[in-house]
Design a protein around this motif. Structure first.
Motif, PDB file in Angstrom:
ATOM      1  N   CYS A 146      33.298   2.434  66.196  1.00 45.47           N
ATOM      2  CA  CYS A 146      34.207   1.343  65.433  1.00 45.47           C
ATOM      3  C   CYS A 146      34.181   1.868  63.876  1.00 45.47           C
ATOM      4  O   CYS A 146      33.158   1.942  63.479  1.00 45.47           O
ATOM      5  CB  CYS A 146      33.929   0.092  65.713  1.00 45.47           C
ATOM      6  SG  CYS A 146      33.978  -0.443  67.505  1.00 45.47           S
ATOM      7  N   ILE A 147      35.590   1.711  63.276  1.00 43.60           N
ATOM      8  CA  ILE A 147      35.527   1.671  61.923  1.00 43.60           C
ATOM      9  C   ILE A 147      36.049   0.398  61.392  1.00 43.60           C
ATOM     10  O   ILE A 147      37.282  -0.016  61.864  1.00 43.60           O
ATOM     11  CB  ILE A 147      36.525   2.761  61.455  1.00 43.60           C
ATOM     12  CG1 ILE A 147      35.728   4.070  61.730  1.00 43.60           C
ATOM     13  CG2 ILE A 147      36.933   2.736  59.904  1.00 43.60           C
ATOM     14  CD1 ILE A 147      36.623   5.343  61.501  1.00 43.60           C
ATOM     15  N   LEU A 148      35.323  -0.233  60.409  1.00 43.46           N
ATOM     16  CA  LEU A 148      35.572  -1.408  59.752  1.00 43.46           C
ATOM     17  C   LEU A 148      35.605  -1.533  58.318  1.00 43.46           C
ATOM     18  O   LEU A 148      34.952  -0.694  57.568  1.00 43.46           O
ATOM     19  CB  LEU A 148      34.934  -2.508  60.407  1.00 43.46           C
ATOM     20  CG  LEU A 148      34.676  -2.869  61.951  1.00 43.46           C
ATOM     21  CD1 LEU A 148      33.475  -1.968  62.359  1.00 43.46           C
ATOM     22  CD2 LEU A 148      34.590  -4.129  62.326  1.00 43.46           C
ATOM     23  N   GLY A 149      36.256  -2.481  57.733  1.00 49.31           N
ATOM     24  CA  GLY A 149      36.370  -2.482  56.357  1.00 49.31           C
ATOM     25  C   GLY A 149      34.952  -3.351  55.618  1.00 49.31           C
ATOM     26  O   GLY A 149      34.806  -3.110  54.575  1.00 49.31           O
ATOM     27  N   GLN A 150      34.024  -3.826  56.677  1.00 55.86           N
ATOM     28  CA  GLN A 150      32.912  -4.462  56.220  1.00 55.86           C
ATOM     29  C   GLN A 150      32.015  -4.384  57.318  1.00 55.86           C
ATOM     30  O   GLN A 150      32.376  -4.537  58.516  1.00 55.86           O
ATOM     31  CB  GLN A 150      32.998  -5.814  55.586  1.00 55.86           C
ATOM     32  CG  GLN A 150      33.875  -6.798  56.533  1.00 55.86           C
ATOM     33  CD  GLN A 150      33.884  -8.074  55.874  1.00 55.86           C
ATOM     34  OE1 GLN A 150      34.097  -8.332  54.614  1.00 55.86           O
ATOM     35  NE2 GLN A 150      34.061  -9.063  56.533  1.00 55.86           N
ATOM     36  N   PRO A 151      30.702  -4.448  57.045  1.00 56.58           N
ATOM     37  CA  PRO A 151      29.709  -4.571  58.258  1.00 56.58           C
ATOM     38  C   PRO A 151      29.767  -5.564  59.207  1.00 56.58           C
ATOM     39  O   PRO A 151      30.180  -6.546  58.773  1.00 56.58           O
ATOM     40  CB  PRO A 151      28.318  -4.546  57.273  1.00 56.58           C
ATOM     41  CG  PRO A 151      28.494  -4.120  56.153  1.00 56.58           C
ATOM     42  CD  PRO A 151      29.879  -4.447  55.876  1.00 56.58           C
ATOM     43  N   SER A 200      40.788 -11.250  58.435  1.00 57.34           N
ATOM     44  CA  SER A 200      40.961 -10.034  57.603  1.00 57.34           C
ATOM     45  C   SER A 200      39.801  -9.900  56.872  1.00 57.34           C
ATOM     46  O   SER A 200      39.756 -10.655  55.919  1.00 57.34           O
ATOM     47  CB  SER A 200      42.330  -9.854  57.280  1.00 57.34           C
ATOM     48  OG  SER A 200      42.625  -8.964  56.156  1.00 57.34           O
ATOM     49  N   GLY A 201      39.423  -8.498  56.726  1.00 59.36           N
ATOM     50  CA  GLY A 201      38.288  -8.190  56.008  1.00 59.36           C
ATOM     51  C   GLY A 201      38.715  -7.952  54.562  1.00 59.36           C
ATOM     52  O   GLY A 201      37.922  -8.501  53.571  1.00 59.36           O
ATOM     53  N   THR A 202      40.032  -7.629  54.203  1.00 59.49           N
ATOM     54  CA  THR A 202      40.766  -7.920  52.987  1.00 59.49           C
ATOM     55  C   THR A 202      40.926  -9.130  52.482  1.00 59.49           C
ATOM     56  O   THR A 202      40.408  -9.306  51.342  1.00 59.49           O
ATOM     57  CB  THR A 202      41.996  -6.990  53.072  1.00 59.49           C
ATOM     58  OG1 THR A 202      41.897  -5.632  53.504  1.00 59.49           O
ATOM     59  CG2 THR A 202      42.513  -6.728  51.611  1.00 59.49           C
TER      60      THR A 202
END
Length: 320
Positions: A146-151, A200-202
């Motif tokens: 999986c690819i995410l914007g934060q761990p 949302s990570g952002t």
């Protein structure tokens, strides 16, 4: 159960995943009576109902849920075996199941293109969804990576950064702050904001920055996609904070500006993650190694006005 066939488990897994006998039949190129017969035989072997129907929808029973976990484990072991054999033969064949958060869709295809060219025998499936859904898939071990914007700190998972993910402030090109240098964060807090959904990570990264400076965000609107936010910015509804990668493909040219605000860009990274203890397949390990080259394939946001000396999308170099 020992007399059940792999075909019966395959049919069962497809129905459980798709939530439909008809769609499972279509995916497996079987007739619906054949699918029904296979499930009938499997149900008789188990001795308990596997599905229950409520209205027009079907749901897994408790026995069905347990069998679903077991069947997925069986197929994962077979897939891993097939790829190990292919690797022993010096081949890279098999499947890669990749799940990414919505913002990652702006660069994921550029990563996958060279990878698929290098390993044409690998079939890639790409699932794009919001962070909450990707975390659910990660917890349920539905994907290879999986690819995410934060761990994913809320889960027991292994993760590592592989690519920079700067967050920038976007405003309409004709905004009064466009072109200004070192705009105070307190001044930005006066603007109406367009935000992604909670979780949302952002959004979380931006909220942490504002909270650190004891500033409140004036939320004008919550929108479910980066595209909707960009169009709302162009429409003059407010400003927003998005990954610079969202400008790579479909930014409304000449209609957006990146503001030079103190504290920005927020320097973040993209992370690749998988459940702790998961035995990665040969293909997954190969892709994990390949991600070390990610910066080579995902460059800065292309500027279509470079020949004019300055890009209207970007703030002055001193502020970058």
């Amino acid at each position: 159960m020992r007399h059940s066939t792999l075909r019966q488990l395959e049919v069962f897994e497809a129905i459980a995943r798709l939530g439909s006998f008809t769609r499972a039949a279509e995916e497996l190129f079987l007739t619906q009576p054949t699918v029904s017969m296979q499930i009938k035989k499997l149900t008789e072997a188990v001795g308990l109902p596997l599905f229950e129907q409520v209205g027009k929808k079907i749901y897994l029973t408790d026995a069905g849920r347990e069998l679903h976990k077991t069947s997925r484990g069986v197929f994962e072991h077979f897939t891993r075996f097939e790829m190990l054999i292919a690797d022993m033969k010096g081949l890279k064949k098999g499947a890669l199941r990749l799940a990414v958060v919505t913002t990652a869709k702006y660069f994921a295809p550029r990563l996958l293109g060279p990878f698929c060219q290098q390993y044409p025998g690998i079939e890639v499936s790409l699932k794009v969804s919001n962070r909450e859904r990707i975390l659910e898939r990660l917890a349920d071990n539905q994907d290879d990576l999986c690819i995410l914007g934060q761990p994913p700190e809320e889960l027991e998972a292994e993760s590592e950064p592989f690519l920079e993910n700067p967050l920038v402030v976007l405003a309409p090109a004709n905004h009064p702050l466009a072109g200004k240098k070192k705009i105070p964060l307190a001044r930005l807090a006066e603007e109406p904001f367009l935000l992604r959904e909670p979780g949302s990570g952002t959004r979380m990264a931006m909220e942490r920055l504002f909270a650190t400076h004891r500033l409140k965000i004036k939320v004008r609107m919550e929108l479910g996609s980066n595209e909707a936010i960009k169009q709302a910015i162009v429409g003059g509804l407010g400003v927003s904070v998005l990954s610079r990668h969202t400008l790579a493909l479909d930014a409304p040219m000449g209609q957006l500006a990146i503001l030079d605000v103190e504290g920005f860009p927020i320097e973040r990274h993209w992370y690749v993650a998988y459940p702790s203890g998961k035995q990665l397949s040969v293909v997954a390990r190969t892709f994990l190694d390949y991600l070390k080259q990610a910066p080579k394939f995902v460059s800065e946001v292309p500027c279509h006005h470079a020949e004019q000396g300055e890009c209207p999308l970007l703030p002055a170099k001193a502020g970058r």
